[in-house]
Design an enzyme around this catalytic site. Structure first.
Site, PDB file in Angstrom:
ATOM      1  N   ARG A 237     -25.761  -4.226  -6.493  1.00  0.00           N
ATOM      2  CA  ARG A 237     -25.626  -3.636  -7.818  1.00  0.00           C
ATOM      3  C   ARG A 237     -24.157  -3.538  -8.185  1.00  0.00           C
ATOM      4  O   ARG A 237     -23.280  -3.540  -7.315  1.00  0.00           O
ATOM      5  CB  ARG A 237     -26.294  -2.263  -7.850  1.00  0.00           C
ATOM      6  CG  ARG A 237     -25.606  -1.257  -6.959  1.00  0.00           C
ATOM      7  CD  ARG A 237     -26.422  -0.008  -6.634  1.00  0.00           C
ATOM      8  NE  ARG A 237     -27.086   0.563  -7.784  1.00  0.00           N
ATOM      9  CZ  ARG A 237     -28.402   0.660  -7.863  1.00  0.00           C
ATOM     10  NH1 ARG A 237     -29.169   0.214  -6.881  1.00  0.00           N
ATOM     11  NH2 ARG A 237     -28.955   1.217  -8.909  1.00  0.00           N
ATOM     12  N   GLY A 258     -22.042 -10.377  -4.265  1.00  0.00           N
ATOM     13  CA  GLY A 258     -21.380  -9.077  -4.251  1.00  0.00           C
ATOM     14  C   GLY A 258     -21.489  -8.331  -5.572  1.00  0.00           C
ATOM     15  O   GLY A 258     -21.970  -8.853  -6.582  1.00  0.00           O
ATOM     16  N   HIS A 259     -21.003  -7.098  -5.568  1.00  0.00           N
ATOM     17  CA  HIS A 259     -21.066  -6.241  -6.744  1.00  0.00           C
ATOM     18  C   HIS A 259     -20.234  -6.804  -7.891  1.00  0.00           C
ATOM     19  O   HIS A 259     -19.184  -7.406  -7.685  1.00  0.00           O
ATOM     20  CB  HIS A 259     -20.601  -4.822  -6.398  1.00  0.00           C
ATOM     21  CG  HIS A 259     -19.196  -4.758  -5.901  1.00  0.00           C
ATOM     22  ND1 HIS A 259     -18.864  -4.999  -4.589  1.00  0.00           N
ATOM     23  CD2 HIS A 259     -18.034  -4.482  -6.530  1.00  0.00           C
ATOM     24  CE1 HIS A 259     -17.562  -4.876  -4.441  1.00  0.00           C
ATOM     25  NE2 HIS A 259     -17.030  -4.567  -5.607  1.00  0.00           N
ATOM     26  N   ASN A 260     -20.737  -6.619  -9.109  1.00  0.00           N
ATOM     27  CA  ASN A 260     -20.074  -7.017 -10.359  1.00  0.00           C
ATOM     28  C   ASN A 260     -20.008  -8.518 -10.590  1.00  0.00           C
ATOM     29  O   ASN A 260     -19.412  -8.967 -11.577  1.00  0.00           O
ATOM     30  CB  ASN A 260     -18.636  -6.470 -10.449  1.00  0.00           C
ATOM     31  CG  ASN A 260     -18.573  -4.969 -10.346  1.00  0.00           C
ATOM     32  OD1 ASN A 260     -19.547  -4.273 -10.604  1.00  0.00           O
ATOM     33  ND2 ASN A 260     -17.418  -4.463  -9.962  1.00  0.00           N
ATOM     34  N   SER A 278     -16.960  -9.214  -8.146  1.00  0.00           N
ATOM     35  CA  SER A 278     -16.301  -9.443  -9.431  1.00  0.00           C
ATOM     36  C   SER A 278     -15.928 -10.901  -9.684  1.00  0.00           C
ATOM     37  O   SER A 278     -15.196 -11.192 -10.634  1.00  0.00           O
ATOM     38  CB  SER A 278     -15.056  -8.561  -9.576  1.00  0.00           C
ATOM     39  OG  SER A 278     -15.418  -7.185  -9.526  1.00  0.00           O
TER      40      SER A 278
END
Length: 363
Positions: A237, A258-260, A278
């Site tokens: 998330r 991964g996140h973002n 990201s």
């Protein structure tokens, strides 16, 4: 359950000849095909195998002489693998999940379950979940609070869908996948050694004791239509904004997102690839097996990265890349050739050094 040659050819939009009422029950390789199999010989290279098997019908390349090959019927296809996609869809019975909510499933009373949903045993569906019509959810799946899943979903054994995850129509999720776990985000009270090294590219003023403070993940995961997630893959998330996977993207087994991360439409991400937090991935990007993408970089539309490539900087749109670090594929091939020549080059240098040394001694 069998299908006639006529039914299969019609479904594929392909030409057929011979006994079109002949029934086949499954597909097989030419050399091992029995009398009830549809042999797959979409290339002349596989014709020899037909004589070793017992198939009465086969899927062949265009222009093939099916009578000379000893067949009773044939389907002709211009693009073999595309025909395979259609044939496999026809012959795949799918998982056996009754179109009921199993009495051993636990569904929160506030959840909304679409018409004709099939929910297996030991499934847990949390508060305010919304699941579209014709969903098929196999055993031991958990769907956390506030998640939304579109129509015609297929979620297989042991998958985990996190809180507030939003998924479009025709979603396919293989066993053990986890969508919407917390991202891997930590910070130190003072500047960490990792931050310092990023700034100095290797130099550290002081090595000191550090402890990690957790950054909670307040975002979730948002996916478009026609997304597929492989077995035991994980999509974290977002920290504040959602992690995003675009329409039509297919993710293989054992992939970490991964996140973002933002992934575009119609991407193909192969097994053991990893995309760090990201990073932004464009549309129609292909990442081969074990490809790694560093955090906070951009991979442009239509990039193709060969297996085990490490993408550490932005990759321009349309680039074909390979290697560690990633370079143009043609450059990577030249590098590999040069590396194979290194032992011979080292031996040549050693001989030259020896010759120079002997000449100096003689002088």
């Amino acid at each position: 359950m069998g299908h006639t040659i006529r039914e299969i050819a019609t479904a594929l939009g392909a030409e057929a000849d011979g006994n079109l009422d002949l029934v086949v029950t499954h597909a097989a390789e030419p050399a091992t095909a029995g009398t009830e199999a549809l042999a797959l010989a979409m290339d002349p290279r596989y014709a020899e195998g037909l004589a070793k098997g017992e198939a009465r019908a086969a899927m062949l390349w265009q222009g093939a002489d099916w009578r000379e090959l000893g067949l009773e019927a044939a389907i002709f296809v211009p693009r073999g693998r595309l025909a395979m996609a259609g044939l496999s869809r026809i012959l795949d019975p799918g998982p056996l999940i009754a179109k009921v909510v199993h009495p051993m499933a636990l569904v929160d009373p506030t959840a909304e379950i679409g018409e004709d949903a099939a929910i297996g045993p030991f499934v847990t569906i949390g508060p305010h979940v919304r699941i579209g019509p014709n969903a098929r959810i196999a055993s031991h799946v958990s769907i956390a609070e506030g998640a939304e899943i579109g129509a015609d979903a297929l979620i297989l054994q042991g998958a985990r869908i996190g809180a507030r995850v939003r998924i479009g129509d025709r979603f396919i999720c293989q066993p053990g996948a986890v969508i919407g776990a917390d991202g891997f985000s930590f910070v130190t009270p003072e500047k960490s050694g990792v931050e310092e090294i990023r700034e100095t590219l290797g130099e550290r003023a002081e090595i000191r004791q550090q402890s990690w403070v957790r950054i909670h993940s307040l975002g979730s995961v948002r996916m478009g239509d026609d997304v597929e997630i492989g077995a035991n893959s994980t999509i974290d998330r977002g920290t504040i904004r959602d992690t995003v996977v675009g329409n039509g993207t297919k993710i293989d087994n054992l992939v970490q997102i991964g996140h973002n991360v933002q992934i575009g439409d119609d991407c193909l991400i192969c097994g053991q690839a990893g995309v760090a937090g990201s990073a932004r991935i464009g549309n129609r990007v292909v990442l081969g097996g074990k490809v790694g993408v560093s955090d906070n970089i951009f991979v442009g539309d239509d990039v193709i990265a060969g297996g085990s490539t490490r993408i550490r900087t932005n990759a321009p749109a349309g680039r074909v890349i390979l290697g560690d670090p990633a370079v143009k594929m043609e450059t990577a091939i030249e590098i590999q050739k040069a590396m194979r020549r290194l032992p011979r080059l080292a031996a040549t240098v050693a001989e030259l050094q020896k010759a120079v040394s002997l000449k100096r001694q003689s002088d």
